[in-house]
Scaffold this motif. Structure first.
Motif, PDB file in Angstrom:
ATOM      1  N   CYS A 321       0.840  -1.202   0.000  1.00 40.76           N
ATOM      2  CA  CYS A 321       0.000   0.000   0.000  1.00 40.76           C
ATOM      3  C   CYS A 321       0.878   1.257   0.000  1.00 40.76           C
ATOM      4  N   THR A 322       0.603   2.207  -0.881  1.00 39.32           N
ATOM      5  CA  THR A 322       1.387   3.452  -0.901  1.00 39.32           C
ATOM      6  C   THR A 322       0.878   4.391   0.198  1.00 39.32           C
ATOM      7  N   GLU A 324      -0.094   7.430  -0.188  1.00 41.44           N
ATOM      8  CA  GLU A 324      -1.284   8.136  -0.683  1.00 41.44           C
ATOM      9  C   GLU A 324      -2.535   7.281  -0.477  1.00 41.44           C
ATOM     10  N   GLU A 325      -2.409   5.984  -0.794  1.00 39.58           N
ATOM     11  CA  GLU A 325      -3.555   5.072  -0.627  1.00 39.58           C
ATOM     12  C   GLU A 325      -3.925   4.940   0.852  1.00 39.58           C
TER      13      GLU A 325
END
Ligand code: NDP
Ligand code: GDR
Length: 344
Positions: A321-322, A324-325
């Motif tokens: 998961c980034t 931003e996410e």
């Protein structure tokens, strides 16, 4: 069916790890401590509180006899020690309680394993806070430690005891040096969740502005669900070792503030410096963040960024998961909760 004890099921990681182990077919013993009003909101959010293979047991990490009896009665295959006084800020005010729980508590479990059954595998929740005043960028398993808080010092003691029990008694005792990991289940005292919850409240008109401390601190933030998978993988490896889990990306608290407001459709700009710094809603001109020195710490960890190459090579672990996410997921969930008046 494998049996696992997970200490700290009422915490963020405890809830996610228990969910993962149940999905893998484990019989799980999740420990919580006796309080006047125990709160299981996290496992309730995940919908696992009534799973037939989940047993909730009362346990306090500071009690050696309790530790031995628990291990003796359950005879687990694996123990994941996630329980701790985990808030860095509080550790400056409660250094001894932190030492007892976060430092010595780990040794109560190691001793219980040594006495009851040295074949039990053990995972210790170590932390990037042990790097403190960082000696190398990015940090790896070989970077020297220099903790900058009673919490970091207590965790460093526990870490070295894990290494010692591995080397002295051949116990499968692994230490996972995990960098900050967040989620919608994060406690609201930690900066990311404090920010996403406040953003939601500001967006919904329930709060005028939030107050933060050091906006220049840089952290390597990942998603808690990715990290509990790494914990599990560490205990499935051929041998016990020390592994670091991180994303190898670092951002300031200020960056996270910008990202979170953006997730709620609000653009902010920062004005002023240090204690006078504020963030202003570009559209309305209203101040939405103020600095309050009350949230500064006596000693700060300025920058953390970890290289998880060893975990990738040896365990096949990678963060999915980034940031931003992750941030968008947290803002969305806090908007939903605040709309329905959910208060955790
Ligand atoms: P939380 O603070 O959310 O959870 C901590 C858990 O420990 C809670 O269940 C708490 O119970 C329990 N606990 C506290 N004191 C005791 C005690 N005396 N006896 C038994 N249980 C106790 O932490 P996280 O889930 O975020 O973190 C899990 C572990 O990983 C911690 O050890 C933390 O220090 C470490 N860590 C966390 C990182 C992160 O970014 N999240 C990064 C690196 C390490 P209660 O609910 O009753 O307070
Ligand atoms: P940390 O997490 O101390 O890294 O420990 P936290 O979110 O508390 O702080 C991160 C950084 O943000 C700065 N900050 C603030 N922090 C809080 N809590 N509240 C504020 O208002 C605020 N303003 C700025 C802090 O000074 C700090 O630099 C977490 C915990 O989960 C530990 O248990 C874990 O071991 C480490 O992460 C890795």
């Amino acid at each position: 069916m494998k049996k696992a004890i997970v200490t700290g099921i009422t915490g963020q990681d405890g809830a996610y790890l228990v969910e993962l182990l149940l999905n893998k077919g484990y019989e799980v013993y999740g420990t919580y401590r006796r309080t006047s009003s125990v709160n299981f909101w996290r496992i309730e959010e995940l919908g696992i509180q009534n799973s037939p293979n989940l047993h909730l047991i009362e346990y306090d990490l500071t009690d050696q006899a309790n530790s031995i009896r628990m291990v003796m009665e359950i005879q687990p295959d694996e123990i994941y020690n996630l329980a701790a006084q985990s808030f860095v800020g509080v550790s400056f005010e409660q250094p001894l309680a932190t030492a007892h729980i976060t430092g010595l508590g780990c040794v109560h479990l190691l001793e219980a394993i040594r006495i009851v059954n040295p074949k039990i595998k053990f995972y210790q929740a170590s932390t990037s806070e042990m790097f403190g005043e960082v000696q190398q960028i990015p940090q790896t398993e070989k970077t020297p430690f220099w903790p900058r808080s009673p919490y970091g010092a207590a965790k460093m003691y526990a870490h070295w005891m894990v290494v010692n029990y591995r080397e002295s008694y051949g116990i499968f005792a692994t230490s996972g040096i995990l960098f900050n990991h967040e989620s919608p289940l994060r406690g609201r005292e930690f900066v990311t969740r404090k920010i996403t919850d406040s953003v939601a409240k500001i967006k919904l008109g329930k709060l005028e502005y939030m107050e933060l401390g050091n906006m220049d601190a840089k952290r390597d933030w990942g998603y808690a669900k990715d990290y509990v998978e790494g914990m599990y993988l560490m205990l499935q490896a051929d041998k016990a070792d020390t592994y670091l889990l991180a994303t190898n990306r670092t951002e300031t608290v200020r960056d996270f503030v910008t990202m979170a407001f953006k997730g709620a459709g609000i653009e902010v700009e920062f004005k002023g410096n240090a204690q006078d710094e504020v963030a202003v809603d570009k559209n309305s001109g209203k101040t939405v963040v103020r600095v309050n020195p009350k949230f500064y710490r006596p000693a700060e960890v300025d920058i953390l960024i970890g290289n998880p190459q060893k975990a990738k090579d040896e365990l096949g672990w990678e963060p999915k998961c980034t940031l931003e996410e992750l941030c968008a997921m947290m803002v969305k969930e806090d908007l939903r909760r605040n709309e329905i008046g959910f208060s955790f």
